[in-house]
Each structure stands twice: as C-alpha cells, then as structure tokens.
Write a protein that holds these residues in place. Structure first.
Motif, PDB file in Angstrom:
ATOM      1  N   LEU A 474       0.814  -1.220   0.000  1.00  0.00           N
ATOM      2  CA  LEU A 474       0.000   0.000   0.000  1.00  0.00           C
ATOM      3  C   LEU A 474       0.848   1.271   0.000  1.00  0.00           C
ATOM      4  N   VAL A 475       1.755   1.386   0.961  1.00  0.00           N
ATOM      5  CA  VAL A 475       2.434   2.657   1.214  1.00  0.00           C
ATOM      6  C   VAL A 475       3.309   3.101   0.049  1.00  0.00           C
ATOM      7  N   ASP A 476       4.204   2.231  -0.406  1.00  0.00           N
ATOM      8  CA  ASP A 476       5.194   2.659  -1.388  1.00  0.00           C
ATOM      9  C   ASP A 476       4.850   2.283  -2.818  1.00  0.00           C
ATOM     10  N   HIS A 477       3.709   1.637  -3.014  1.00  0.00           N
ATOM     11  CA  HIS A 477       3.289   1.315  -4.377  1.00  0.00           C
ATOM     12  C   HIS A 477       1.918   1.913  -4.690  1.00  0.00           C
ATOM     13  N   LEU A 478       0.880   1.442  -4.029  1.00  0.00           N
ATOM     14  CA  LEU A 478      -0.472   1.828  -4.429  1.00  0.00           C
ATOM     15  C   LEU A 478      -0.764   3.305  -4.217  1.00  0.00           C
ATOM     16  N   VAL A 479      -0.294   3.889  -3.100  1.00  0.00           N
ATOM     17  CA  VAL A 479      -0.550   5.319  -2.908  1.00  0.00           C
ATOM     18  C   VAL A 479       0.682   6.160  -3.226  1.00  0.00           C
ATOM     19  N   SER A 480       1.724   5.541  -3.774  1.00  0.00           N
ATOM     20  CA  SER A 480       2.933   6.295  -4.122  1.00  0.00           C
ATOM     21  C   SER A 480       3.118   6.319  -5.627  1.00  0.00           C
ATOM     22  N   ASP A 481       3.836   5.327  -6.203  1.00  0.00           N
ATOM     23  CA  ASP A 481       4.072   5.390  -7.645  1.00  0.00           C
ATOM     24  C   ASP A 481       2.772   5.226  -8.430  1.00  0.00           C
ATOM     25  N   HIS A 482       1.821   4.476  -7.883  1.00  0.00           N
ATOM     26  CA  HIS A 482       0.556   4.263  -8.581  1.00  0.00           C
ATOM     27  C   HIS A 482      -0.446   5.400  -8.335  1.00  0.00           C
ATOM     28  N   GLY A 483      -0.452   5.959  -7.138  1.00  0.00           N
ATOM     29  CA  GLY A 483      -1.432   6.984  -6.785  1.00  0.00           C
ATOM     30  C   GLY A 483      -0.900   8.390  -6.932  1.00  0.00           C
ATOM     31  N   ASP A 484      -0.065   8.815  -5.973  1.00  0.00           N
ATOM     32  CA  ASP A 484       0.464  10.179  -5.956  1.00  0.00           C
ATOM     33  C   ASP A 484       1.104  10.565  -7.282  1.00  0.00           C
ATOM     34  N   ARG A 485       1.970   9.721  -7.817  1.00  0.00           N
ATOM     35  CA  ARG A 485       2.752  10.104  -8.990  1.00  0.00           C
ATOM     36  C   ARG A 485       1.913  10.195 -10.262  1.00  0.00           C
ATOM     37  N   ALA A 487      -1.315  10.746 -10.463  1.00  0.00           N
ATOM     38  CA  ALA A 487      -2.272  11.851 -10.350  1.00  0.00           C
ATOM     39  C   ALA A 487      -1.573  13.196 -10.474  1.00  0.00           C
ATOM     40  N   LEU A 488      -0.487  13.385  -9.709  1.00  0.00           N
ATOM     41  CA  LEU A 488       0.212  14.676  -9.719  1.00  0.00           C
ATOM     42  C   LEU A 488       0.942  14.925 -11.025  1.00  0.00           C
ATOM     43  N   ALA A 489       1.165  13.894 -11.818  1.00  0.00           N
ATOM     44  CA  ALA A 489       1.705  14.106 -13.164  1.00  0.00           C
ATOM     45  C   ALA A 489       0.806  15.041 -13.954  1.00  0.00           C
ATOM     46  N   ASN A 490      -0.492  15.024 -13.610  1.00  0.00           N
ATOM     47  CA  ASN A 490      -1.466  15.907 -14.258  1.00  0.00           C
ATOM     48  C   ASN A 490      -2.086  16.891 -13.279  1.00  0.00           C
ATOM     49  N   SER A 491      -1.358  17.179 -12.194  1.00  0.00           N
ATOM     50  CA  SER A 491      -1.765  18.200 -11.221  1.00  0.00           C
ATOM     51  C   SER A 491      -3.105  17.879 -10.565  1.00  0.00           C
ATOM     52  N   ILE A 492      -3.304  16.600 -10.214  1.00  0.00           N
ATOM     53  CA  ILE A 492      -4.528  16.152  -9.558  1.00  0.00           C
ATOM     54  C   ILE A 492      -4.184  15.637  -8.163  1.00  0.00           C
ATOM     55  N   GLU A 493      -4.938  16.076  -7.164  1.00  0.00           N
ATOM     56  CA  GLU A 493      -4.769  15.590  -5.795  1.00  0.00           C
ATOM     57  C   GLU A 493      -5.769  14.478  -5.525  1.00  0.00           C
ATOM     58  N   VAL A 494      -5.262  13.326  -5.042  1.00  0.00           N
ATOM     59  CA  VAL A 494      -6.134  12.197  -4.709  1.00  0.00           C
ATOM     60  C   VAL A 494      -6.236  12.072  -3.192  1.00  0.00           C
ATOM     61  N   ARG A 495      -7.457  11.869  -2.709  1.00  0.00           N
ATOM     62  CA  ARG A 495      -7.728  11.699  -1.286  1.00  0.00           C
ATOM     63  C   ARG A 495      -8.380  10.343  -1.062  1.00  0.00           C
ATOM     64  N   TYR A 496      -8.063   9.702   0.054  1.00  0.00           N
ATOM     65  CA  TYR A 496      -8.442   8.308   0.287  1.00  0.00           C
ATOM     66  C   TYR A 496      -9.273   8.166   1.563  1.00  0.00           C
ATOM     67  N   PRO A 497     -10.614   8.103   1.452  1.00  0.00           N
ATOM     68  CA  PRO A 497     -11.452   7.992   2.652  1.00  0.00           C
ATOM     69  C   PRO A 497     -11.162   6.775   3.527  1.00  0.00           C
ATOM     70  N   PHE A 498     -10.759   5.646   2.928  1.00  0.00           N
ATOM     71  CA  PHE A 498     -10.486   4.463   3.732  1.00  0.00           C
ATOM     72  C   PHE A 498      -9.157   4.557   4.479  1.00  0.00           C
ATOM     73  N   LEU A 499      -8.353   5.575   4.178  1.00  0.00           N
ATOM     74  CA  LEU A 499      -7.072   5.756   4.859  1.00  0.00           C
ATOM     75  C   LEU A 499      -7.112   6.906   5.854  1.00  0.00           C
ATOM     76  N   ASP A 500      -8.298   7.297   6.250  1.00  0.00           N
ATOM     77  CA  ASP A 500      -8.444   8.264   7.339  1.00  0.00           C
ATOM     78  C   ASP A 500      -7.813   7.692   8.608  1.00  0.00           C
ATOM     79  N   LYS A 501      -7.041   8.497   9.299  1.00  0.00           N
ATOM     80  CA  LYS A 501      -6.308   8.020  10.477  1.00  0.00           C
ATOM     81  C   LYS A 501      -7.251   7.400  11.514  1.00  0.00           C
ATOM     82  N   ASN A 502      -8.368   8.034  11.790  1.00  0.00           N
ATOM     83  CA  ASN A 502      -9.287   7.516  12.812  1.00  0.00           C
ATOM     84  C   ASN A 502      -9.949   6.212  12.368  1.00  0.00           C
ATOM     85  N   LEU A 503     -10.266   6.128  11.084  1.00  0.00           N
ATOM     86  CA  LEU A 503     -10.874   4.901  10.573  1.00  0.00           C
ATOM     87  C   LEU A 503      -9.870   3.748  10.628  1.00  0.00           C
ATOM     88  N   VAL A 504      -8.624   4.031  10.252  1.00  0.00           N
ATOM     89  CA  VAL A 504      -7.596   2.992  10.279  1.00  0.00           C
ATOM     90  C   VAL A 504      -7.360   2.498  11.700  1.00  0.00           C
TER      91      VAL A 504
END
Length: 618
Positions: A474-485, A487-504
């Motif tokens: 999850l940390v270094d693949h799905l929300v990093s090279d797959h997610g952040d990179r 999305a931000l390649a096209n200036s898009i911010e992605v937010r993840y409701p299932f990764l809310d600190k309190n929910l986790v």
C-alpha cells in the motif's frame, strides 16, 4: 497537494549559485504545483515551493511564516481537520495570517514542539525551519500518502517531493540502487527507505526527521499500524456495533475530504470500495451532482461499465469515461516511468495516468479514491488462502531453506507471502548478469531490512498479512508510484477515505471474523455498504483487473521496446543476462502464453521498465 524541495548547508551560508540550484530543483516539480512557484534563501537554508491551489486560494501561498517570523513552513498535502485544530489554537491565543489548512502546523509546533503529529488528520509531507534553534523538522503522514525523499552530500541535507528534483542538485551523484531493483522483482515494489537511487532515501510513513545546526540527523517513528497481540484481543462487541462505528467514521472521513475550495470528483471503478464512496457522498449531499471518472476497456472481459453506469445513475453523478486501448499502454509507458521514478511489475500505471488526464481535462483538481480497504479489511486472495490452509484444504509445501527464509522475513516458518522465495531466488539469479550474480548476496533484498518482525509476532495471521500488505504494497506502491505520482503528473490531488487516520485506528479493533467471514472478504465493509450501495455491486464477485503486460508489448513490435530488449543493449548495460532475456522473449511470444497473476511475475515487464528507467534518468 504541491511540490516542495530544499537544502540546508551545515558549514556555509547560501550563495548566489545556490539560488540558481533551488530554482532548477523547483522547476522539476511544476507538474505538482502549476499555479504558483517561489523560492526562498535564508542563512544556510534554501526552500522551493510549487503550488497546486486547493484551500485558501487567495492567501495560501508558501512558505508560510508564524507571527514573529521565527518559523518557516513548506508543506505538500492537506490537513483535513484544520478547522477544528485552528479553533483550538485560537482559543489558546494563536493568530492566523491565512485561510490555508497547513498553517496550523506552525502553531501546533509553537504550542507542542514536535509532539503534535498524531493530532493531524491528513496527508502531508512538510519541512519546517526553526530559525532560533537552527533546526529543520520534516515529517511524512501516518499512511505514507505523500512522498518525501532526501539525501546527504558534502555536508548538505537535500530533500524533495520527487527524486527528480533532488537530482538537479550538482552535488548529487546518480547511481542505481541494486537492492532496490531486487526489491521490485521480489515484492510489490520498493520499500521505504529504499529507492532506485543509491544514497537517496524515502522517509518512511509515520516518521519524522530532525536536522540540527551541526547536521546531525535524528529519525523517529511517531505512528504505525500496530495490531494487538493475541492475548490483548478483548471480547468482541455485537456485529452491529462495528458496522455502526465504521459507517460513522467513513462518513466523517468523506466529509473531511470534501473540504476544498475547488471542484472535486471521484474515481469509479465499479467495485465495492469506490461505489461506497460515491453512494455515501450522494447520501450526504443528495442535491449535488458530482463528476465520476472511470476507465473502460475495449476488451469485454475487462470492462466494468455495467456497474459503473449503475452507481453513476444511483449516485446522481455525471460519468466521465476514458476508453483505454491497449495502444495507450505503449504510448504512456515511458511517461509513467518518468513520474514513478522506478521500474514497475505491471503496466496499470498507464491507465492511472490516462485517468488523471481525463480529470484534468474537466477542470477538476481533487479526486476521492478507494485504496486501502483491501489491505485493512482482508480484500486479497491471500487472506482466503490463509483460511483454507488453516482448514488443511490448501497445502503449503516447503523445505528447510524456505523455512529459514520465512523466519528471516516474517519470523514464522509457516507464513506464505506470495511465493516461495527460495525457488524465486533461482529465477532471479538466472535473469541477472554474471556481474550482478558475483555480488548477489549483497544485492539480494532479503538480506536487507524488509519489515519490523516484532510487529508480526504473536499476531493473528490475518493481522500479520494485513500489516505486511500495508507496508509492502500500500504505502510505497499503491498510494505512491501508482497513486500520488500518476495523479500529480497531471496536477490532480487524490484523497483516500479508507485511509483516514481515525478509521484505520478503529479497524485494528474489528474482530478478524468480521473482516474475513468464513471465505467472504471485506465482510464488515459489505455489511456497511448494504445500507446505501445497490446489492448488485455489494454482492458481485471481486474483480481484479490485470493490465496487458510484456507479451502484449512484444506482439506489437514497438521500436523503443525492441531497442530496450535487444541483445546488444542488454549485454552493454550489464544488469541482465542477455541469453535469458532472449529466452523470455521467445517464451512470452508463443501463441497462447499467459501469466497467472498474482501468482506469477511478468519478469520481462520489469526488464522493459528498468530499461526505460535507465533511459529517462541515466
């Protein structure tokens, strides 16, 4: 979401040449922040900032200073609970200059020093400079959604949101990290602090750095996903209690992630997790018509368009679809590697890149996405296999060497994670060149840190697998090279409701039988979703999309792919055995050839993407 970069010199003050360097570093991040850029030089410090305007549109430019200009902050990301934190801080006498969410970090530091990070509910990576103490304070969020890279060269601490920014500093020498390459072959991808560049580190999720005036670096972990040991597990509450609590936290998470001063939308795959987000948004705000974004594949066996249309209609959403053709993979593969800054095990990042292009074309900057539920709520097939093994319905054949490797990796000779590593050892050796084989024990990632085994000991097997999936996938693949990179390649911010600190944190309390109920994965998510998601989606079989891989690319006779895989190029580069690559090319080109994902690896796609990586960065 933005881009940050900078450096601190220990033995001399910043000069005019350093000003040019920080500008070059900052320009490499303009895709992360196209709305405004700035650099600041002060004493021994240089900061660069590229802004993607999301909250505080009129006055949220960074760096931001505190009231007496003692503190200076650059932050990439969002603090979702900033309104509540701001109210609390103002009651204590703090004064705010902006309507930006990240300004709360400055005042939290004033009030609590470095001990406030777990009060932040968000996704962030920041650098805060305390002029009085000459202290640089850096941190990455609990879930590792936002990247933070750094290196130390010639008495200079250098950092950036992406490695390509760090590489602009003339003191940085580029060299392939062979342990990182072996990690990509062996696991889902890179594992922090490792990157594909030797001596350039990725700050681990839930960690902070303190760099003092002498250049001493202290790294501390302030949060992790710690599951209870077996004797700590308490008598469970009724099922409805967990369902109610999960829905309450899910609602709150979505509400926090809809705090934005710009239009938002959501990704819609047609699966359970993205559908739950879409339907809950509609339940909370029925009068609002939102934009949903989906990839549709021309191959009928890959298309989820039926379910996408159902949820779009039921959630009062405008469905924006991108039809993804196989040719889009080869067209976008090089760009996806440039933004990922690492080789890949599959081509799905090209679809993610295409999807963020569609979002950008619609003028939307913020997207909600469903990542995280599979890792936290037993959504992968491995959890079911664990259950079947416990019932002696699936065998787990092994040998003494494999048992030793499992003890070394997980502290458990019986725990199977994705493959038998002793057998795969031979596969890697056959693929690597004689030069790499001569140093194999040095570059074999299993001989280096993979995971903290103490956090696996005496845990339920479901919790054990969840923690490993969280750290290694999850940390270094799905929300990093797959997610952040992508999305931000096209200036898009992605937010993840299932990764809310309190929910986790609440997910750690949910009994394992409510995550995997007999062989029903994500059982508690489904029970929650039954309340507001159409049954046709809740009850559908989990659909795992597998993007076309190297066999497809070989069949299209693509010039740049042929060049990367040519015998002479492979031999000259010296990383792989050219004869073995030729053998794989022949095998993968045979009619009817297929790879049984996720149980087999597409070795050749990693060879291809590594070749692209070398072309892009070396």
């Amino acid at each position: 979401m933005c881009g940050i970069c900078g450096f601190v010199k220990y033995n001399e003050i910043i000069n005019e040449e350093d000003g040019l360097i920080i500008q070059k570093m900052n320009k490499k991040l303009i895709h992360r922040g196209p709305d405004a850029q700035d650099t600041v030089l002060i004493g021994r410090l240089a900061f660069g900032f590229s802004r993607l305007s999301i909250i505080g549109l009129e006055n949220g430019m960074q760096p931001i200073m505190n009231e007496d200009d003692r503190l200076m902050l650059i932050c990439n990301g969002e603090i979702f609970n900033y309104i509540e934190l701001k109210e609390s801080l103002m009651s204590k006498g703090h004064h705010f200059k902006t309507s930006s969410d990240v300004e709360v970090i400055l005042h939290m530091y004033e009030e609590y020093g470095t001990e406030f990070l777990n009060e932040l509910n968000g996704q962030f990576a920041f650098a805060l400079y305390d002029k009085k103490e000459e202290l640089l304070f850096c941190a990455r969020d609990q879930m590792g959604i936002i990247p933070f890279f750094y290196t130390v060269v010639d008495d200079c601490f250098i950092f950036g949101s992406e490695i390509k920014s760090i590489l602009e500093h003339p003191a940085v020498v580029k060299e392939v990290d062979l342990v990182g390459l072996d990690q990509i072959f062996t696991f889902a991808g890179l594992i922090s602090p490792r990157t594909m560049f030797k001596n350039i580190n990725s700050l681990e999720n839930g960690h902070l750095l303190l760099i003092d005036r002498k250049g001493n670096i202290t790294k501390q972990e302030y949060w992790d996903l710690i599951y209870p040991e077996k004797e700590e597990i308490v008598e469970p509450n009724p099922e409805v209690y967990y369902t109610d609590q999960l829905e309450r936290l899910f609602e709150n998470s979505i509400n926090l992630r809809l705090r934005t001063d710009v239009p938002y939308g959501f990704y819609l795959s047609g699966g359970l997790d993205s559908s739950a987000i879409a339907m809950k948004i509609n339940q909370l705000y029925p009068e609002v018509q939102n934009d949903a974004f989906s990839i549709d594949f021309v191959e009928s066996e890959l298309s989820e368009t039926v379910y996408q249309n159902i949820i779009a209609q039921k959630s009062n959403s405008t469905l924006n679809k991108k039809t993804f053709y196989s040719s889009d993979i080869s067209d976008r593969l090089r760009l996806s590697i440039y933004h990922s800054e690492c080789p890949l095990k599959e081509t799905y990042n090209t679809a993610s890149l295409s999807l963020s292009e569609l979002v950008k074309s619609k003028g939307i900057k913020v997207i909600l996405s469903g990542e995280g539920a599979d890792e936290l709520f037993a959504g992968y097939v491995g959890y079911r296999f664990d259950r079947l093994r416990s019932m002696n319905l699936v065998q787990n054949p092994t040998n003494s060497i494999e048992k030793e490797l499992r003890i070394s990796l997980w502290g458990d000779e019986d725990f199977f994670y994705e493959r038998n590593f002793s057998e795969f050892d031979e596969v890697k050796r056959s693929l690597y060149s004689s030069e790499l084989n001569s140093i194999y024990e040095e570059i074999n990632c299993i001989n280096h840190f993979v995971i903290d085994k103490s956090k696996l000991q005496n845990r339920d097997i479901l919790h054990k697998r969840s923690y490993i999936d969280y750290k290694l996938r999850l940390v270094d693949h799905l929300v990093s090279d797959h997610g952040d990179r992508m999305a931000l390649a096209n200036s898009i911010e992605v937010r993840y409701p299932f990764l809310d600190k309190n929910l986790v944190e609440f997910s750690r309390e949910i009994p394992v039988d409510l995550k995997l109920n007999e062989l029903t994965e994500k059982y508690i998510i489904k029970k929650m979703a039954e309340r507001f998601v159409p049954s046709s989606v809740v009850e559908r079989e989990k659909f795992g999309f597998v993007a076309p891989g190297s066999a497809y690319l070989l069949g299209r006779d693509i010039d740049y792919i042929n060049e990367i895989l040519s015998y002479d190029v492979i031999k000259k580069q010296g990383f792989f055995n050219p004869d073995q690559v030729e053998l794989l090319k022949k095998q993968y080109s045979e009619e009817g050839f297929s790879i049984n994902v996720p149980f087999e690896s597409d070795l050749l796609i990693t060879v291809i993407t590594f070749g692209i990586f070398l072309n892009e960065f070396f």
